[in-house]
Structures are given as structure tokens and as C-alpha cells.
Scaffold this motif. Sequence first.
Motif, PDB file in Angstrom:
ATOM      1  N   MET A   1       0.796  -1.159   0.503  1.00 26.33           N
ATOM      2  CA  MET A   1       0.265   0.378  -0.154  1.00 26.33           C
ATOM      3  C   MET A   1       0.732   1.441   0.114  1.00 26.33           C
ATOM      4  O   MET A   1       2.005   1.333   0.444  1.00 26.33           O
ATOM      5  N   ALA A   2       0.500   2.310  -0.847  1.00 23.14           N
ATOM      6  CA  ALA A   2       1.373   3.567  -0.879  1.00 23.14           C
ATOM      7  C   ALA A   2       1.534   4.268   0.946  1.00 23.14           C
ATOM      8  O   ALA A   2      -0.032   4.092   1.120  1.00 23.14           O
ATOM      9  N   GLN A   3       2.200   4.799   1.250  1.00 25.12           N
ATOM     10  CA  GLN A   3       2.051   5.320   2.251  1.00 25.12           C
ATOM     11  C   GLN A   3       2.117   7.338   1.552  1.00 25.12           C
ATOM     12  O   GLN A   3       2.793   7.827   0.223  1.00 25.12           O
ATOM     13  N   VAL A   4       1.771   8.309   2.425  1.00 23.03           N
ATOM     14  CA  VAL A   4       1.443   9.470   2.470  1.00 23.03           C
ATOM     15  C   VAL A   4       3.011  10.207   3.124  1.00 23.03           C
ATOM     16  O   VAL A   4       3.499   9.534   3.792  1.00 23.03           O
ATOM     17  N   THR A   5       4.240  10.775   2.175  1.00 23.56           N
ATOM     18  CA  THR A   5       4.770  11.362   3.161  1.00 23.56           C
ATOM     19  C   THR A   5       4.868  12.226   3.562  1.00 23.56           C
ATOM     20  O   THR A   5       3.654  12.875   4.355  1.00 23.56           O
ATOM     21  N   ASP A   6       6.156  11.741   5.069  1.00 27.75           N
ATOM     22  CA  ASP A   6       5.798  12.559   6.444  1.00 27.75           C
ATOM     23  C   ASP A   6       6.091  14.109   5.890  1.00 27.75           C
ATOM     24  O   ASP A   6       7.639  14.483   5.165  1.00 27.75           O
ATOM     25  N   ARG A   7       5.348  15.301   5.415  1.00 26.47           N
ATOM     26  CA  ARG A   7       5.499  16.594   5.446  1.00 26.47           C
ATOM     27  C   ARG A   7       6.705  17.615   6.049  1.00 26.47           C
ATOM     28  O   ARG A   7       6.576  17.000   6.951  1.00 26.47           O
ATOM     29  N   GLY A   8       7.264  17.897   5.174  1.00 20.09           N
ATOM     30  CA  GLY A   8       8.271  18.655   5.156  1.00 20.09           C
ATOM     31  C   GLY A   8       9.588  18.467   5.576  1.00 20.09           C
ATOM     32  O   GLY A   8      10.749  18.836   5.942  1.00 20.09           O
ATOM     33  N   ALA A   9       9.780  16.686   5.670  1.00 21.46           N
ATOM     34  CA  ALA A   9      10.770  16.251   6.417  1.00 21.46           C
ATOM     35  C   ALA A   9      11.831  16.472   5.817  1.00 21.46           C
ATOM     36  O   ALA A   9      13.159  16.954   6.119  1.00 21.46           O
ATOM     37  N   GLU A  10      11.385  16.611   3.680  1.00 21.08           N
ATOM     38  CA  GLU A  10      13.308  16.861   3.594  1.00 21.08           C
ATOM     39  C   GLU A  10      13.064  18.424   3.114  1.00 21.08           C
ATOM     40  O   GLU A  10      14.127  19.101   2.466  1.00 21.08           O
ATOM     41  N   ILE A  11      12.226  19.304   3.586  1.00 25.14           N
ATOM     42  CA  ILE A  11      12.847  20.587   3.178  1.00 25.14           C
ATOM     43  C   ILE A  11      13.913  21.572   4.819  1.00 25.14           C
ATOM     44  O   ILE A  11      13.391  21.461   5.400  1.00 25.14           O
ATOM     45  N   PRO A  12      14.603  21.870   3.992  1.00 25.71           N
ATOM     46  CA  PRO A  12      15.595  22.184   4.964  1.00 25.71           C
ATOM     47  C   PRO A  12      15.416  23.945   5.721  1.00 25.71           C
ATOM     48  O   PRO A  12      14.327  24.383   5.083  1.00 25.71           O
ATOM     49  N   GLU A  13      16.071  24.000   6.434  1.00 21.67           N
ATOM     50  CA  GLU A  13      15.629  24.768   7.844  1.00 21.67           C
ATOM     51  C   GLU A  13      15.223  26.470   7.477  1.00 21.67           C
ATOM     52  O   GLU A  13      14.475  27.323   7.456  1.00 21.67           O
ATOM     53  N   ASN A  14      16.650  26.154   6.206  1.00 23.97           N
ATOM     54  CA  ASN A  14      16.599  27.524   6.404  1.00 23.97           C
ATOM     55  C   ASN A  14      15.760  27.781   4.483  1.00 23.97           C
ATOM     56  O   ASN A  14      14.804  29.562   4.571  1.00 23.97           O
ATOM     57  N   ILE A  15      15.128  27.081   4.253  1.00 23.49           N
ATOM     58  CA  ILE A  15      13.833  27.677   3.081  1.00 23.49           C
ATOM     59  C   ILE A  15      13.125  27.463   3.562  1.00 23.49           C
ATOM     60  O   ILE A  15      12.319  28.482   3.242  1.00 23.49           O
ATOM     61  N   VAL A  16      12.866  27.183   4.344  1.00 28.52           N
ATOM     62  CA  VAL A  16      11.359  27.414   5.342  1.00 28.52           C
ATOM     63  C   VAL A  16      11.296  28.575   6.102  1.00 28.52           C
ATOM     64  O   VAL A  16      10.642  29.844   6.036  1.00 28.52           O
ATOM     65  N   SER A  17      12.783  28.639   6.750  1.00 25.59           N
ATOM     66  CA  SER A  17      12.386  30.628   7.810  1.00 25.59           C
ATOM     67  C   SER A  17      12.444  31.930   6.374  1.00 25.59           C
ATOM     68  O   SER A  17      11.969  32.099   6.763  1.00 25.59           O
ATOM     69  N   LYS A  18      13.307  30.741   5.442  1.00 23.70           N
ATOM     70  CA  LYS A  18      13.467  32.052   4.086  1.00 23.70           C
ATOM     71  C   LYS A  18      11.521  32.786   3.891  1.00 23.70           C
ATOM     72  O   LYS A  18      11.578  33.344   3.508  1.00 23.70           O
ATOM     73  N   ARG A  19      11.056  31.401   3.564  1.00 22.79           N
ATOM     74  CA  ARG A  19       9.378  31.465   3.034  1.00 22.79           C
ATOM     75  C   ARG A  19       8.517  32.006   4.438  1.00 22.79           C
ATOM     76  O   ARG A  19       7.673  33.287   4.221  1.00 22.79           O
TER      77      ARG A  19
END
Length: 235
Positions: A1-19
Amino acid sequence: MAQVTDRGAEIPENIVSKRAEELLALGKSAVTDLGRKAGSNAADALKLLEDISGSTGTLMDVNQKLIPLIASFKDQSKKPSWWCWFTGEQLEKDVFFERTRLSIENLIEAGQQADVNMHKHAQALRNQQKLMAIEVKLLELDIKAGHLLTSSAYAFQLIEANLIDEELDRLIRRISNLEAMATAASLTQAQYAVASQHAVTVSDRYHEIRNLLLPIWKQNMGFDLFSRQVAGQIH
């Protein structure tokens, strides 16, 4: 069964902070800008699933009808006796043979068209999967940026940006809505994967029947089952 991905798990913190800083600079407009770039289109996703489901279903129907039709020739293959000719039984068999032969030819042609349509729909599905993967990443980024904005670390900046009281409530609701959208998009991706795999299985079965089983039966039964047009499709 396909799994729902862990949201935001692969997004670097600096990219999140910039956004988060970009959103903060927009002030009250941050609420409407959050998730704007994703542009989810549920209607297109549903249409693609309906298209591939329809063509796959047609090909499945062809597969299910072909085997019994070919097998029905088995009892008709006995050498006719003079009694069969006398009673008209042979004429009945000849009519049966012609009718069944035409049915098999028509099914092969219908299956060929359904297979072409299914592969076209599968390609559209794969293209949409790529677009949806980008959409999910954009949603993941804005969700994580939104959570960062509403954390205690940004309490003072939110006051300066006038994102308090009702505006803060709107921001929190918007984040919640984006989470629901991201979950729906991830589930749709899983549906795409299942639909694509099912289409491959059905197509493989059709080609197995058309290219392997039919020629073998044709040779064993000693009948010319196909017109030249249809026979030309069997390799």
C-alpha cells in the motif's frame, strides 16, 4: 500500500525560514499568499482517474471475454460425421464458428483500441504525477513556514506585522486547510500509483492473450480464426 509522505521532512530549515520571512513581510496578505503557489486542481485529478479507469475496465472486459470464446471452439473441433450433415448439426456448427470468429475479431480490435487509449491515459497520469509532486512540495513548504510563523519564536514579529487576533486565527485556519489539501494530494498520488500499476497488469494480460495464447490456439485447433486485418495485429 502506498504511504502518505511525511510533510516537510526533506525541506531544509533555512528554506523554511526564508519562506516564513517572505510571508511575514506581506503583513495581513500573508494569509492569502500562504499556499497560493500550489494551485491544486482536484477536478483534473478526478478526470484523469476516471479516464484510465474507463479504458482499463474496457480492456479487462475484453480479456475476460476472449478466453471463454476461444475455449468454446474445443468442443466444435471433432471431425464431422455423415449423421451431423444429415441432421443439420454441421450447419449449426458452421454458424457457431462464423459467429464466434467474428466475435473474437471484434474483441481483438476493441482491445487494441482500449490498450492504446489506456497507455495514453497512463502517460497523462504520469505527467500529472510530476506536477502534483511539485504541488505537494510547495504545500509542505508553506505548511512548515506557517507553523514556524505561529510559533513562540515569531510572537513579536507577528505583532509588528499586525498578524494578531482575527488575522492570526485566519492564519491558523489557513494552515489547517493546507494540511488537508496536502493530505488529499498525497492520497491522490497513491491512487495514481495504484491505477498505473493496475493498467500495466491489465495491458500485459491483453498482450499475453493476443500475442501468445491466440496463435497457439489457432495452430492447435486448425481453424483460420482471424481475418487478414486482425491476423496482422498478432506477432
